[in-house]
Design a protein around this motif. Sequence first.
Motif, mmCIF file in Angstrom:
data_model
loop_
_atom_site.group_PDB
_atom_site.id
_atom_site.type_symbol
_atom_site.label_atom_id
_atom_site.label_comp_id
_atom_site.label_asym_id
_atom_site.label_seq_id
_atom_site.Cartn_x
_atom_site.Cartn_y
_atom_site.Cartn_z
ATOM 1 N N GLU A 36 0.869 -1.183 0.000
ATOM 2 C CA GLU A 36 0.000 0.000 0.000
ATOM 3 C C GLU A 36 0.904 1.230 0.000
ATOM 4 O OE1 GLU A 36 -2.103 3.196 0.271
ATOM 5 O OE2 GLU A 36 -3.151 1.290 -0.093
ATOM 6 N N LYS A 37 0.661 2.137 -0.937
ATOM 7 C CA LYS A 37 1.570 3.267 -1.096
ATOM 8 C C LYS A 37 1.494 4.273 0.049
ATOM 9 C CE LYS A 37 -1.407 6.185 -4.029
ATOM 10 N NZ LYS A 37 -1.322 7.399 -3.186
ATOM 11 N N ASP A 171 2.601 -10.912 4.214
ATOM 12 C CA ASP A 171 3.596 -9.845 4.351
ATOM 13 C C ASP A 171 2.888 -8.526 4.025
ATOM 14 O OD1 ASP A 171 5.750 -8.133 4.233
ATOM 15 O OD2 ASP A 171 6.913 -9.313 2.810
ATOM 16 N N ILE A 172 2.633 -7.697 5.030
ATOM 17 C CA ILE A 172 1.892 -6.445 4.854
ATOM 18 C C ILE A 172 2.886 -5.293 4.862
ATOM 19 C CG2 ILE A 172 0.047 -4.962 5.713
ATOM 20 C CD1 ILE A 172 -0.941 -7.732 4.912
ATOM 21 N N ARG A 173 2.971 -4.567 3.752
ATOM 22 C CA ARG A 173 3.922 -3.462 3.649
ATOM 23 C C ARG A 173 3.170 -2.168 3.345
ATOM 24 N NH1 ARG A 173 9.112 -5.796 0.197
ATOM 25 N NH2 ARG A 173 9.010 -7.967 0.956
ATOM 26 N N THR A 174 3.125 -1.305 4.339
ATOM 27 C CA THR A 174 2.518 0.008 4.123
ATOM 28 C C THR A 174 3.588 0.986 3.656
ATOM 29 O OG1 THR A 174 2.846 0.692 6.425
ATOM 30 C CG2 THR A 174 0.797 -0.452 5.900
ATOM 31 N N LYS A 193 8.785 0.240 -4.005
ATOM 32 C CA LYS A 193 9.598 1.323 -3.440
ATOM 33 C C LYS A 193 9.023 1.751 -2.098
ATOM 34 C CE LYS A 193 9.594 5.543 -5.205
ATOM 35 N NZ LYS A 193 9.867 6.679 -6.128
ATOM 36 N N ASP A 194 9.871 1.710 -1.050
ATOM 37 C CA ASP A 194 9.394 2.095 0.265
ATOM 38 C C ASP A 194 9.504 3.601 0.470
ATOM 39 O OD1 ASP A 194 12.025 2.741 1.014
ATOM 40 O OD2 ASP A 194 12.343 0.862 2.093
ATOM 41 N N GLU A 195 9.104 4.078 1.641
ATOM 42 C CA GLU A 195 9.040 5.513 1.901
ATOM 43 C C GLU A 195 10.409 6.175 1.916
ATOM 44 O OE1 GLU A 195 7.820 6.477 5.936
ATOM 45 O OE2 GLU A 195 8.157 4.387 6.495
ATOM 46 N N ALA A 500 11.692 6.377 15.146
ATOM 47 C CA ALA A 500 11.593 5.159 14.336
ATOM 48 C C ALA A 500 10.536 5.277 13.257
ATOM 49 C CB ALA A 500 11.286 3.963 15.222
ATOM 50 N N VAL A 501 9.610 6.213 13.452
ATOM 51 C CA VAL A 501 8.534 6.386 12.483
ATOM 52 C C VAL A 501 8.374 7.866 12.187
ATOM 53 C CG1 VAL A 501 7.224 4.304 12.971
ATOM 54 C CG2 VAL A 501 6.945 6.296 14.414
ATOM 55 N N ARG A 502 7.580 8.162 11.182
ATOM 56 C CA ARG A 502 7.487 9.540 10.721
ATOM 57 C C ARG A 502 6.447 10.322 11.518
ATOM 58 N NH1 ARG A 502 6.032 9.919 4.895
ATOM 59 N NH2 ARG A 502 4.357 8.555 5.572
#
Length: 504
Positions: A36-37, A171-174, A193-195, A500-502
């Motif tokens: 999920e983008k 495998d859940i990739r946000t 492509k990740d963030e 660790a996160v935005r």
Amino acid sequence: MSEDTPYDLLVIGGGINGVGIARDAAGRGAKVLLCEKDDLASHTSSASTKLVHGGLRYLEHYEFRLVRESLIERERLLGMAPHIIWPLRFVLPHDKGLRPSWLLRLGLFLYDHIGGRKLLPATKTLDLRAAPHGDVLEERLIKGFEYSDCWVEDARLVVLNAMDAARRGADIRTRTECVSLDRSGQVWLADLKDEHGKTQRISARTVVNAAGPWVDNVLGKAMPEKQHQNLRLVKGSHLIFPKLFDHDQAYIFQNKDDRIVFAIPYEREFTLVGTTDVAFKGDANTIEISDDESAYICDAINEYLKVDVAPDQAIWSYSGVRPLYDDQSRNNSTVTRDYVFELDNPEGAPPILSIFGGKITTYRKLAEHALHKLPMPWLETKQAWTAGAGLPGGEIHVDKFNAFVSDMQSRYDWCAADVMFRLCRAYGTLLFDVIGDATNWAAMGEDFGAGLTEAEVEYLIEHEFAQTADDVLWRRSKLGLHMDDEERKSLESWFAKRGAVRVA
């Protein structure tokens, strides 16, 4: 996982359809990756009117199969997640010059019976001059009907499906975008492509394109040689007002343009009003309510309420686009809300299934149909399983939720009653993971306001894919409505310090 060890299924899109399919497939033994983008439910699936319903007005368009399926699913979903889904009674006033009383009653008779209703009470006729409606509605409104549907915390429904999919091996990739998609022999090659801008190439035997408003964009990457113009994007907007009435029933108001507008008790202190149906052209990443939509919503409910409201009285608004299949209907309100599949499966090449339309209520059935539509030699079992499988936190009988709340308030008597009720509603039996070993309020860590604590935020990060303050305040919860600017900024600062996160 490299190109040499392909996934069975790549799902593109972290809205309700995507996570529902990922959960179903993972539960059948498939190796699943969902990308999920943005955040889960960050677009259409968190911008709904938040109803699990049959779609009463779809009867006028003879969409009997959709209504029947939706009504059956309504009670199934209520049983699967009684903490985030609960019954709600709707009041439909009869107004002279619009649909006649006999037609409304006939429609509600069908609504009560074609879906095999078991858990919810039937329709009844009301005298609108009596309390509580006589104090709310204009005096000309004398007769109405009260019927059942359900409320759902829409974004939480998405998250719980993603959690269950992950528990079953998905495998859940946000915040991970599929930037290229190419067939290569028997598999798809996808660049994700990740963030942070890092790209990984993965391979998958099958692709499900559940990208919602971007479904045609994904098809353009997969099959650039073809034109893809299957979508009609219809914008729906809502306004949130300070509470407009004190009772716990919702209203469904008919408009002179044959549309309907809901006024629904919301988050204990507010009333949610909407929605609109406006053709949308533009960037689906940035959607806001227009002045015309705000005026339309207010004009619609002012036809019925004794005390008029104005757009500037709204304390919040939200908008989203519905990615409907373009059936060439002239009217945005009559475009089918049913789901449509497009399968591209050339001989000897890996398939891609694209999904158009659909509604929250039918997401589970859509997932079953999607997997049955695909060639699935990679599944360990083709047996459908989700109809009776509860979602995380839902291990509570439909009729026992209030008893569960009472038990939790006794067990954690150091927690304020209103906060404990919210925690029970949001998490159900997952509440124990949120509270952990805490034995007093101070042990829950920093209090950000509105009952949100550091312990809850850490839980959401660890278990529910939250990465930003907005994820917590507007999707995992709606606590942003209950906090002031300073409190919201304190949570953003906490995320920034955590590192660790935005932040946003």
